[in-house]
Each structure stands twice: as C-alpha cells, then as structure tokens.
Write a protein that holds these residues in place. Structure first.
Motif, PDB file in Angstrom:
ATOM      1  N   PRO A  79       0.807  -1.228   0.000  1.00 13.44           N
ATOM      2  CA  PRO A  79       0.000   0.000   0.000  1.00 13.44           C
ATOM      3  C   PRO A  79       0.840   1.278   0.000  1.00 13.44           C
ATOM      4  N   THR A  80       2.018   1.229   0.599  1.00 12.32           N
ATOM      5  CA  THR A  80       2.860   2.437   0.607  1.00 12.32           C
ATOM      6  C   THR A  80       3.381   2.761  -0.794  1.00 12.32           C
ATOM      7  N   ASP A  81       3.436   1.754  -1.667  1.00  5.84           N
ATOM      8  CA  ASP A  81       3.839   2.002  -3.050  1.00  5.84           C
ATOM      9  C   ASP A  81       2.667   2.439  -3.910  1.00  5.84           C
ATOM     10  N   THR A  82       1.474   1.990  -3.566  1.00 10.11           N
ATOM     11  CA  THR A  82       0.298   2.214  -4.405  1.00 10.11           C
ATOM     12  C   THR A  82      -0.473   3.466  -4.014  1.00 10.11           C
ATOM     13  N   ALA A 122     -13.128   4.031  -4.161  1.00 11.10           N
ATOM     14  CA  ALA A 122     -13.192   2.634  -3.719  1.00 11.10           C
ATOM     15  C   ALA A 122     -11.791   2.066  -3.525  1.00 11.10           C
ATOM     16  N   ALA A 123     -10.882   2.399  -4.424  1.00 10.34           N
ATOM     17  CA  ALA A 123      -9.505   1.898  -4.311  1.00 10.34           C
ATOM     18  C   ALA A 123      -8.802   2.498  -3.096  1.00 10.34           C
ATOM     19  N   LEU A 124      -9.085   3.749  -2.788  1.00 18.63           N
ATOM     20  CA  LEU A 124      -8.469   4.374  -1.613  1.00 18.63           C
ATOM     21  C   LEU A 124      -9.108   3.863  -0.323  1.00 18.63           C
ATOM     22  N   GLY A 125     -10.402   3.532  -0.368  1.00 17.78           N
ATOM     23  CA  GLY A 125     -11.093   3.040   0.821  1.00 17.78           C
ATOM     24  C   GLY A 125     -10.624   1.652   1.227  1.00 17.78           C
ATOM     25  N   ALA A 126     -10.310   0.856   0.240  1.00 17.39           N
ATOM     26  CA  ALA A 126      -9.821  -0.504   0.502  1.00 17.39           C
ATOM     27  C   ALA A 126      -8.624  -0.743  -0.402  1.00 17.39           C
ATOM     28  N   GLY A 133      -4.059  -7.571  -6.919  1.00 18.29           N
ATOM     29  CA  GLY A 133      -5.026  -6.537  -6.561  1.00 18.29           C
ATOM     30  C   GLY A 133      -4.681  -5.191  -7.173  1.00 18.29           C
ATOM     31  N   VAL A 134      -3.395  -4.857  -7.198  1.00 18.62           N
ATOM     32  CA  VAL A 134      -2.961  -3.594  -7.816  1.00 18.62           C
ATOM     33  C   VAL A 134      -3.239  -3.622  -9.309  1.00 18.62           C
TER      34      VAL A 134
END
Length: 153
Positions: A79-82, A122-126, A133-134
């Motif tokens: 998540p820190t990369d995305t 939606a992508a930021l929420g989860a 997934g990415v």
C-alpha cells in the motif's frame, strides 16, 4: 630579396570584397533567422492559442497510472507504493470539469468523471493487497478512462 627598402613596411592589400560580402551575407542570414522565428511565434500565439491544461492533465494521469502498473510489474505492490499514485489520481480527477469547461454540462462527461472518481474512492477506501489486486485496480482505472475516451476523444 624583397622590393621594399629597409625600414619601411610593405604595403597592405585592402581586404577583398568577397570577405566583406561573405560577412554581410552571414549577418543577414542570422538576422533573417531571428526575425523569422519571432514572426512564426507571434503568428502561432495569435491563431493557435489554446489551453494546454487538458492535455497536461491527461499526460499526468497516464504517467501516474503507468507508474502504478510498473510498480506491480516490479513486484512493489505494498500500500505504501500504491497509495501515493491513487491519491494523485484522485486529486487530478477533481480537475476534470475545470480542464474541460466545454463538457462541464454534458451529462455523459459528468457521469464518466464521477465514475472515475468513484473507482478511485473505492480503491483508496480498501487499498489493494498484493500485485494481483494492484493490477485489478489499475485495470478498473483504465476502464474508467477508456469509457470516457470512447465518447469524447
């Protein structure tokens, strides 16, 4: 021996006319090129003035999406990369109406912009976990872009 008496300088020949003509030719060429560039830029500014913001917005959106895909390809999918890319995309998504003022009242455009922002919300929420997934998130973002481009490009 030379024909000049000792203690006197030999006579200098005057510069040839060809050298003077060549210098004037080069000077005229440089001035002409500068004037032509100035004239062309003035004409371009008058008749083809346009706002580069919409094009720049699309380039930055494409760059952020490509970086996210590249990260997934390089197995950097935490998540820190995305999240930074998703946040940038979401922030840029707020500018669609400002970037395309002629389309602001078009219902299809408003729907596409809302769909793009919804996909990112939606992508930021989860946030996606793992590269699969990415890649799925990236594909959904690409589909939202493609839907708008099919109608307005």
């Amino acid at each position: 021996m030379s024909a000049t008496p000792p203690g006197t300088r030999p006579e200098r020949k005057p510069p040839s006319a060809a050298a003077r003509y060549f210098f004037m030719f080069l000077l005229g060429l440089v001035i002409g090129v500068v004037a032509l560039v100035m004239l062309l830029r003035t004409l371009e500014a008058r008749k083809t003035w346009r706002d580069h913001y919409p094009e720049a917005l699309m380039h930055v959106l494409a760059a952020q999406t490509a970086q996210m895909r590249d990260n997934a390809g390089a197995n950097r999918c935490s998540p820190t990369d995305t999240l930074p890319h998703l946040q940038s995309l979401r922030s840029l998504g707020n500018d669609f109406e400002r970037a395309f003022p002629d389309l602001r009242d078009d219902q299809r455009f408003v729907q596409h912009a809302a769909q793009f922002r919804g996909t990112l919300d939606a992508a930021l929420g989860a946030p996606a976990v793992g590269c699969e997934g990415v890649q799925q998130t990236s594909a959904r973002i690409g589909e939202a872009c493609k839907a708008c481009h099919q109608d307005f490009r």
